[in-house]
Design a protein around this motif. Structure first.
Motif, mmCIF file in Angstrom:
data_model
loop_
_atom_site.group_PDB
_atom_site.id
_atom_site.type_symbol
_atom_site.label_atom_id
_atom_site.label_comp_id
_atom_site.label_asym_id
_atom_site.label_seq_id
_atom_site.Cartn_x
_atom_site.Cartn_y
_atom_site.Cartn_z
ATOM 1 N N GLY A 1 -10.164 7.489 12.045
ATOM 2 C CA GLY A 1 -9.364 8.359 12.911
ATOM 3 C C GLY A 1 -7.887 8.350 12.565
ATOM 4 N N ARG A 2 -7.506 7.579 11.539
ATOM 5 C CA ARG A 2 -6.071 7.463 11.237
ATOM 6 C C ARG A 2 -5.513 8.726 10.586
ATOM 7 N NH1 ARG A 2 -3.953 2.418 8.044
ATOM 8 N NH2 ARG A 2 -5.694 2.959 6.687
ATOM 9 N N LEU A 3 -4.282 9.062 10.974
ATOM 10 C CA LEU A 3 -3.527 10.145 10.346
ATOM 11 C C LEU A 3 -2.201 9.542 9.907
ATOM 12 C CD1 LEU A 3 -4.095 12.818 13.155
ATOM 13 C CD2 LEU A 3 -5.212 12.779 10.907
ATOM 14 N N VAL A 4 -1.711 9.942 8.738
ATOM 15 C CA VAL A 4 -0.439 9.370 8.288
ATOM 16 C C VAL A 4 0.573 10.446 7.886
ATOM 17 C CG1 VAL A 4 -1.381 7.157 7.513
ATOM 18 C CG2 VAL A 4 -1.283 9.047 5.922
ATOM 19 N N HIS A 5 1.850 10.056 8.034
ATOM 20 C CA HIS A 5 2.943 10.893 7.538
ATOM 21 C C HIS A 5 3.342 10.268 6.202
ATOM 22 C CE1 HIS A 5 7.378 11.941 7.358
ATOM 23 N NE2 HIS A 5 6.757 13.093 7.294
ATOM 24 N N PRO A 6 2.970 10.916 5.081
ATOM 25 C CA PRO A 6 3.114 10.258 3.783
ATOM 26 C C PRO A 6 4.542 9.803 3.479
ATOM 27 C CG PRO A 6 1.876 12.315 3.556
ATOM 28 C CD PRO A 6 2.399 12.270 4.964
ATOM 29 N N ALA A 7 5.552 10.624 3.781
ATOM 30 C CA ALA A 7 6.909 10.273 3.368
ATOM 31 C C ALA A 7 7.421 8.998 4.031
ATOM 32 C CB ALA A 7 7.853 11.430 3.662
ATOM 33 N N GLY B 1 0.838 -1.205 0.000
ATOM 34 C CA GLY B 1 0.000 0.000 0.000
ATOM 35 C C GLY B 1 0.870 1.252 0.000
ATOM 36 N N ASP B 2 1.932 1.256 0.828
ATOM 37 C CA ASP B 2 2.850 2.409 0.877
ATOM 38 C C ASP B 2 3.549 2.602 -0.475
ATOM 39 O OD1 ASP B 2 2.175 2.786 3.518
ATOM 40 O OD2 ASP B 2 4.045 1.996 4.348
ATOM 41 N N MET B 3 3.935 1.468 -1.091
ATOM 42 C CA MET B 3 4.621 1.574 -2.395
ATOM 43 C C MET B 3 3.695 2.202 -3.433
ATOM 44 S SD MET B 3 6.397 -2.098 -2.792
ATOM 45 C CE MET B 3 7.145 -2.880 -1.415
ATOM 46 N N LEU B 4 2.420 1.772 -3.408
ATOM 47 C CA LEU B 4 1.460 2.337 -4.367
ATOM 48 C C LEU B 4 1.233 3.815 -4.080
ATOM 49 C CD1 LEU B 4 -1.130 -0.600 -4.557
ATOM 50 C CD2 LEU B 4 0.385 0.174 -6.388
ATOM 51 N N ARG B 5 1.118 4.168 -2.787
ATOM 52 C CA ARG B 5 0.897 5.584 -2.453
ATOM 53 C C ARG B 5 2.082 6.447 -2.868
ATOM 54 N NH1 ARG B 5 -2.235 3.037 1.350
ATOM 55 N NH2 ARG B 5 -0.479 2.581 2.717
ATOM 56 N N SER B 6 3.286 5.871 -2.867
ATOM 57 C CA SER B 6 4.428 6.673 -3.310
ATOM 58 C C SER B 6 4.355 6.889 -4.833
ATOM 59 C CB SER B 6 5.735 6.051 -2.815
ATOM 60 O OG SER B 6 6.514 5.574 -3.866
ATOM 61 N N GLN B 7 3.826 5.916 -5.559
ATOM 62 C CA GLN B 7 3.604 6.113 -7.008
ATOM 63 C C GLN B 7 2.526 7.175 -7.248
ATOM 64 O OE1 GLN B 7 5.125 4.477 -9.705
ATOM 65 N NE2 GLN B 7 6.550 3.687 -8.177
ATOM 66 N N VAL B 8 1.504 7.164 -6.392
ATOM 67 C CA VAL B 8 0.433 8.171 -6.515
ATOM 68 C C VAL B 8 1.027 9.559 -6.300
ATOM 69 C CG1 VAL B 8 -1.745 9.034 -5.536
ATOM 70 C CG2 VAL B 8 -1.379 6.554 -5.759
ATOM 71 N N ALA B 9 1.864 9.694 -5.257
ATOM 72 C CA ALA B 9 2.455 10.998 -4.933
ATOM 73 C C ALA B 9 3.328 11.498 -6.077
ATOM 74 C CB ALA B 9 3.257 10.898 -3.638
ATOM 75 N N LEU C 1 0.611 15.889 8.941
ATOM 76 C CA LEU C 1 -0.024 14.579 8.781
ATOM 77 C C LEU C 1 -1.256 14.759 7.900
ATOM 78 C CD1 LEU C 1 0.120 13.354 12.492
ATOM 79 C CD2 LEU C 1 1.718 12.835 10.629
ATOM 80 N N ILE C 2 -1.596 13.700 7.179
ATOM 81 C CA ILE C 2 -2.784 13.777 6.317
ATOM 82 C C ILE C 2 -3.706 12.585 6.585
ATOM 83 C CG2 ILE C 2 -1.578 14.976 4.424
ATOM 84 C CD1 ILE C 2 -1.934 11.927 3.131
ATOM 85 N N GLN C 3 -4.907 12.673 6.027
ATOM 86 C CA GLN C 3 -5.808 11.519 6.080
ATOM 87 C C GLN C 3 -5.747 10.847 4.708
ATOM 88 O OE1 GLN C 3 -9.828 12.412 7.372
ATOM 89 N NE2 GLN C 3 -10.032 10.288 8.021
#
Ligand code: AP5
Ligand code: ZN
Length: 239
Positions: free
Chosen positions: A149-155, A32-40, A180-182
């Motif tokens: 309620g989750r917050l994430v640090h994208p990097a 999921g993190d790998m895909l989100r880095s492609q999205v970013a 942080l983002i949702q």
């Protein structure tokens, strides 16, 4: 150590996996993190993946298997090396032997039976086996509060929770101080779809591993420290 951490959305994979990574110095591969880095990065894959993720579906097996294989083969963190040599007296030839073996924790992969099959053959080709497949067991009803309620640090992929695990400073990452983002898929509506996908496509993967000796389920409804202690128990450690 080669292990898979499984569980539905919000079960705590991304919360516990970095602790295992730190303890055993192995790589943490979160698809999921790998895909989100492609999205970013707004790559073609990222744009296609974002649509699928926001709809609670799954990115194709072909893409996901390729992504994992690439990491296992090229990410130095995923390989533990052993260097040895042997000396043959008869021929006066010195042989150098280099063995490297995969060492990883997978979070979010495999998510379908074909992905599990492909992982099995990747490991089999190298004469390697999984040490643990750990299922974070939790009722769907408890997941809505965790996800919304989750917050994430994208990097970094670090995650927090507004109530259960708040950051030291409101909406800021504890380590970098960055915002942080949702996640865009962290809403009640998308979660419903993610759960349907989980039950239809990923539950069969749980059954796939359940009969094998490496499989263990733990109670993931408890607070994070209690879940962590159960994990340590599986590794035969106490702290
Ligand atoms: P992915 O990022 O893997 O999402 P997921 O599986 O839905 O899992 P989550 O990240 O939502 O949950 P988590 O278990 O990591 O929970 P966390 O520890 O953060 O995948 C996203 C999408 O990418 C997929 O939907 C799919 O489209 C695509 N994709 C990814 N991999 C794929 C693949 N292999 N094939 C095809 N498509 C793929 O915890 C959640 C919250 O709860 C946090 O706020 C946390 O602080 C809190 N919390 C954690 N533990 C506890 C606790 N014990 N008590 C109280 N609160 C807790
Ligand atoms: Zn996660």
């Amino acid at each position: 150590l080669r292990m898979i951490l499984m569980g539905p959305p919000g079960a705590g994979k991304g919360t516990q996996a970095p602790k295992i990574k730190d303890k055993f110095c192995i790589c943490h591969l979160a698809t999921g993190d790998m895909l989100r880095s492609q999205v970013a990065k707004k790559t073609a894959l990222g744009r296609a993946a974002k649509k699928i993720m926001d709809e609670g579906g799954l990115v194709s097996d072909e893409i996901m298997v390729g992504m994992i294989k690439n990491e296992l083969d090229n990410n130095a963190e995923c390989k533990n090396g052993y260097f040895g040599h042997s000396y043959s007296r008869n021929t006066f030839v010195l042989f150098f032997l280099t063995i490297s073996f995969y060492s990883f924790i997978l979070d979010g992969f495999p998510r379908t039976v074909p992905q599990a099959d492909r992982l099995d053959s990747m490991l089999e080709n190298r004469g390697e086996k999984l040490d643990h497949v750990v299922q974070l067991e939790i009722d769907d009803a408890l997941l809505v509060a965790r996800i919304t309620g989750r917050l994430v640090h994208p990097a970094s992929g670090r995650s927090y929770h507004r109530i259960f695990n708040p950051p030291k400073e409101s909406m800021k990452d504890d380590v970098t101080g960055e915002p942080l983002i949702q996640r865009s898929d962290d809403n009640a509506e998308t979660l419903k779809k993610r759960l349907v996908t989980y039950h239809q496509q990923t539950k069969p993967v749980v059954e796939y591993y359940k009969g094998k000796k490496v499989w263990k389920g733990i109670d993931a409804s408890q607070e994070p420290g209690v879940v962590w202690r159960q994990l340590l128990g599986i590794f035969g450690e106490t702290n």
